[in-house]
Design a protein around this motif. Structure first.
Motif, short mmCIF file in Angstrom:
data_model
loop_
_atom_site.label_atom_id
_atom_site.label_comp_id
_atom_site.label_asym_id
_atom_site.label_seq_id
_atom_site.Cartn_x
_atom_site.Cartn_y
_atom_site.Cartn_z
N ALA A 1 -5.81 -7.81 7.28
CA ALA A 1 -4.94 -6.27 6.97
C ALA A 1 -3.79 -6.01 7.57
O ALA A 1 -4.82 -6.42 9.04
CB ALA A 1 -5.70 -5.38 5.57
N PRO A 2 -3.27 -5.04 7.51
CA PRO A 2 -2.63 -4.68 8.80
C PRO A 2 -4.13 -3.33 9.80
O PRO A 2 -3.88 -2.78 9.73
CB PRO A 2 -1.72 -3.64 8.64
N ALA A 3 -3.69 -3.61 11.27
CA ALA A 3 -4.51 -3.65 12.46
C ALA A 3 -4.50 -1.71 12.26
O ALA A 3 -5.11 -0.90 12.89
CB ALA A 3 -4.77 -4.45 13.30
N SER A 4 -2.95 -1.61 11.60
CA SER A 4 -2.71 -0.16 11.76
C SER A 4 -3.87 0.40 10.67
O SER A 4 -3.25 1.72 10.35
CB SER A 4 -1.19 0.42 12.31
N PHE A 5 -3.92 0.07 9.88
CA PHE A 5 -4.20 1.07 8.57
C PHE A 5 -5.79 1.30 9.22
O PHE A 5 -6.17 1.07 9.43
CB PHE A 5 -4.88 -0.02 7.71
N PRO A 6 -6.22 2.51 8.40
CA PRO A 6 -7.48 3.05 8.20
C PRO A 6 -8.29 1.66 7.86
O PRO A 6 -7.99 1.29 6.97
CB PRO A 6 -7.55 4.04 7.62
N VAL A 7 -10.13 1.68 9.33
CA VAL A 7 -11.17 0.84 8.46
C VAL A 7 -10.80 0.44 7.57
O VAL A 7 -10.87 -0.75 6.33
CB VAL A 7 -12.32 1.18 8.98
N SER A 8 -11.15 1.22 6.82
CA SER A 8 -11.34 1.33 4.80
C SER A 8 -10.15 0.58 3.80
O SER A 8 -10.84 -0.49 3.36
CB SER A 8 -12.18 2.66 4.07
N ALA A 9 -9.63 1.59 4.41
CA ALA A 9 -7.83 0.87 3.80
C ALA A 9 -7.84 -0.99 4.16
O ALA A 9 -7.60 -2.04 2.93
CB ALA A 9 -6.68 1.62 4.67
N ALA B 1 0.59 -1.28 -0.09
CA ALA B 1 -0.24 0.29 -0.14
C ALA B 1 1.15 1.13 0.10
O ALA B 1 1.39 1.80 0.89
CB ALA B 1 -1.01 -0.41 1.45
N PRO B 2 0.96 2.12 -1.15
CA PRO B 2 2.44 3.51 -1.44
C PRO B 2 2.07 3.73 -0.50
O PRO B 2 2.64 4.61 -0.05
CB PRO B 2 2.46 3.13 -2.37
N GLU B 3 0.43 4.26 -0.79
CA GLU B 3 0.23 5.60 -0.05
C GLU B 3 0.04 6.01 0.77
O GLU B 3 0.30 6.50 1.65
CB GLU B 3 -1.25 6.18 -0.92
N LEU B 4 0.26 4.28 1.71
CA LEU B 4 0.06 4.21 3.18
C LEU B 4 1.87 3.65 4.10
O LEU B 4 2.35 3.40 4.92
CB LEU B 4 -1.07 3.26 3.87
N LYS B 5 2.71 3.65 3.03
CA LYS B 5 3.99 3.82 3.16
C LYS B 5 4.49 2.63 3.92
O LYS B 5 5.23 2.04 4.53
CB LYS B 5 4.95 4.50 3.62
N TYR B 6 3.42 0.91 3.35
CA TYR B 6 3.19 0.08 3.54
C TYR B 6 3.37 -0.99 2.13
O TYR B 6 3.08 -0.98 2.08
CB TYR B 6 1.52 -0.57 4.27
#
Ligand code: ZN
Length: 547
Positions: A170-178, A146-151
């Motif tokens: 997917a990573p729990a650190s992501f915003p819910v939608s992502a 997820a480039p926009e989240l630098k992940y």
């Protein structure tokens, strides 16, 4: 002007404006959605005679006939293919031949075969009767880039020609939608292909097993899968680069990590702490799979109520609900029929009642309303994805989707969770409609379930159509019921089992409130001057909004 005359004029104009209000705000028609009618639809659709409404089965076809005749009775017009209510979908049907599959781990000590069903299952291939892969196994975190989240789980890993092992979710650190978006199996498969992998092994953590028991996975793995075919006969979302897709339970996953620097438990914990790093697992794996391939067909059922505005009637609000369920499986407690009473006889019954309410409006709404009973949802949102790709009305003319999937009313519900509300201008309309019906609005209590991408609204989202789904919250108006616990328990024990049948508790009164709210939401969108828009900067709006 005499006082009497003034009084007369005033009361007359009041009368006009109040009756005008009644005719326009939809609440009269809404009030005609009744618990007994809802219950009667569910009773039919969830009957054993329909054998669980499996995609491309006689039971499904009977259910489709029921929906079609209901649409006809309401005076709705056909909106399927060639002037009919049906949109037939050509499918490739595929079934894993379990006894001819193998999964062998190889290290310098020799071969360590895993056992089908006990350690792993494999998803059928949609194009090839036999496939195999023999390569290194590389752990690549969640398999998310997820480039926009630098992940990037693939950073520093070379998986070209290798088999990737991926955690679910997917990573729990992501915003819910992502998080929801990157969690989808399709997204992960595309990403694995982009990195040159030839096989995908999904790893189930202890948390995954708590949410969905392994015996349910096995039961569903024995059922056939379906992918819709494009006009050239190719199954959709099929990636020939990937030879094998397998799923390992916690025991199997633990074995896969036996020769590596971290145990599977440690890696599961690192995932929770957002400290994941991929690495080669120190095993080669030799995988073989056999699949039985067949052709099949199953229809979406589609009807339209034409709008009253000469221009706006060329735009459509969609109400969707999946009509299919799992069909017949291995028996549980002696019962092999997956009736899908909640999942999703309730949803289809809801749109039938919503359709009836629309036909009873004093004035037809300005925009047209499309009602779709979908096939193949349980096979990976197939019916909605097909419709989204081959819509029976112009794609750009679809302004919103309101999906109804499994409204839980196992207790009297106090609140709703409106999936998708935060993404578009539909949100505030739906929230107000819920409150009008005496329902509180709550945030999603279980974002880790990523429910927003797990039902048919997601097929519309991916085409840039703002969408919502009104789902039950966890609060009960009955203080003796712990709603959160009751739903958790239901998801663990009843969900996708033959026990999701008519012999459960249904609080029809609550169900009706939510259905009325869905009706009112669509009604207001249908009469608004402007079509719904994505919120500025919204994740899904940016990802799909201009498609
Ligand atoms: Zn389901």
């Amino acid at each position: 002007m005499t006082v009497k005359l003034l009084y007369f004029i005033l009361s007359f104009s009041l009368l006009i404006s109040s009756s005008g209000l009644q005719a326009d705000d939809g609440t009269d028609a809404m009030a005609k959605i009744l618990p007994a009618r809802l219950a009667s639809h569910v009773k039919f659709l969830a009957d054993d005679l329909l054998e669980g409404r499996g995609t491309a089965t006689r039971g499904y076809d009977l259910a489709a006939l029921y929906v079609m005749t209901e649409f006809q009775q309401l005076g709705l017009k056909p909106a399927g293919k060639n002037g009919t209510f049906y949109q037939p979908i050509p499918f490739r049907k595929a079934t894993t031949i379990r006894e001819n599959c193998s999964f062998i781990l190889i290290d310098k000590e020799g071969e360590h075969p895993l056992e089908y069903g006990k350690d792993y299952v494999m998803a059928a291939d949609y194009s090839r009767p036999q496939t195999s892969a023999s390569a290194e196994v590389v752990f690549a975190g969640f398999g998310v880039t997820a480039p926009e989240l630098k992940y990037d789980d693939y950073a520093g890993l070379d998986v070209k020609g290798e088999i990737v092992a991926l955690l679910s979710n997917a990573p729990a650190s992501f915003p819910v939608s992502a998080r929801a978006h990157y969690n989808s199996a399709l997204q992960k498969e595309k990403n694995a292909v982009a990195h040159g992998a030839i096989g995908i092994v999904t790893l189930r953590t202890a948390d995954d097993e708590k949410r969905g028991p392994w015996d349910r996975v096995i039961r569903q793995n024995k059922l056939s899968g379906f992918h819709w075919k494009d006009p050239s006969g190719q199954p959709n979302n099929f990636f020939p680069q990937i030879q094998i897709t397998a799923s390992l339970n916690k025991d199997g996953s633990t074995k896969l990590f036996a020769g590596s620097k971290s145990t599977f438990d440690e890696v599961s914990q690192q995932a929770k702490d957002n400290k994941l790093h991929g690495f080669p697992l120190g095993f080669r794996a030799s995988l073989k799979k056999e699949s039985k391939l067949e052709e099949a067909e199953s229809p979406n059922v589609i009807a339209v109520l034409e709008g009253s505005d000469p221009a706006l009637k060329n735009e459509y609000i969609v109400y969707s609900a999946h009509l299919d369920h799992l069909g017949i499986s291995d028996p549980v407690n002696g019962d092999p029929i997956n009736n899908g009473a909640y999942d999703n006889a309730t949803g289809v019954s809801s749109i039938l009642e919503i359709a009836r309410a629309y036909t009873e409006c004093a004035k037809r709404p300005r925009r047209s309303i499309l009602f779709i009973a979908l096939t193949g949802e349980e096979k990976g949102l197939q019916g909605s994805d097909y419709f989204a790709n081959y819509p029976t009305v112009p794609q750009k003319s679809i302004v919103a989707d309101i999906n109804v999937d499994m409204f839980m009313m196992i207790f009297p519900v106090a609140d709703v969770v409106i999936m998708g509300a935060e993404h578009s201008s539909i949100g505030p309309i739906a929230e107000e409609a819920a409150r009008t019906n005496g329902l509180k609005v709550s945030p999603d209590p279980t974002p880790e379930e990523v429910r927003f991408v797990r039902s048919d609204q997601y097929s519309f989202i991916k085409k840039g159509v703002p969408s919502i789904a009104m789902t039950a919250g966890q609060q009960s108006t009955d203080p003796s019921v712990n709603g959160a616990e009751a739903i958790k328990q239901w998801l663990r024990t009843i969900y996708h089992s033959p026990q999701d049948d008519i012999n459960q508790h249904f609080d029809w009164e609550t169900g009706v409130k939510a259905i009325r709210a869905s009706f009112l939401t669509g009604y207001r969108i249908a009469n608004a001057d402007q079509r719904p828009t994505w919120n500025p900067g919204d994740f899904f709006g940016k990802e799909f909004g201009n498609k």
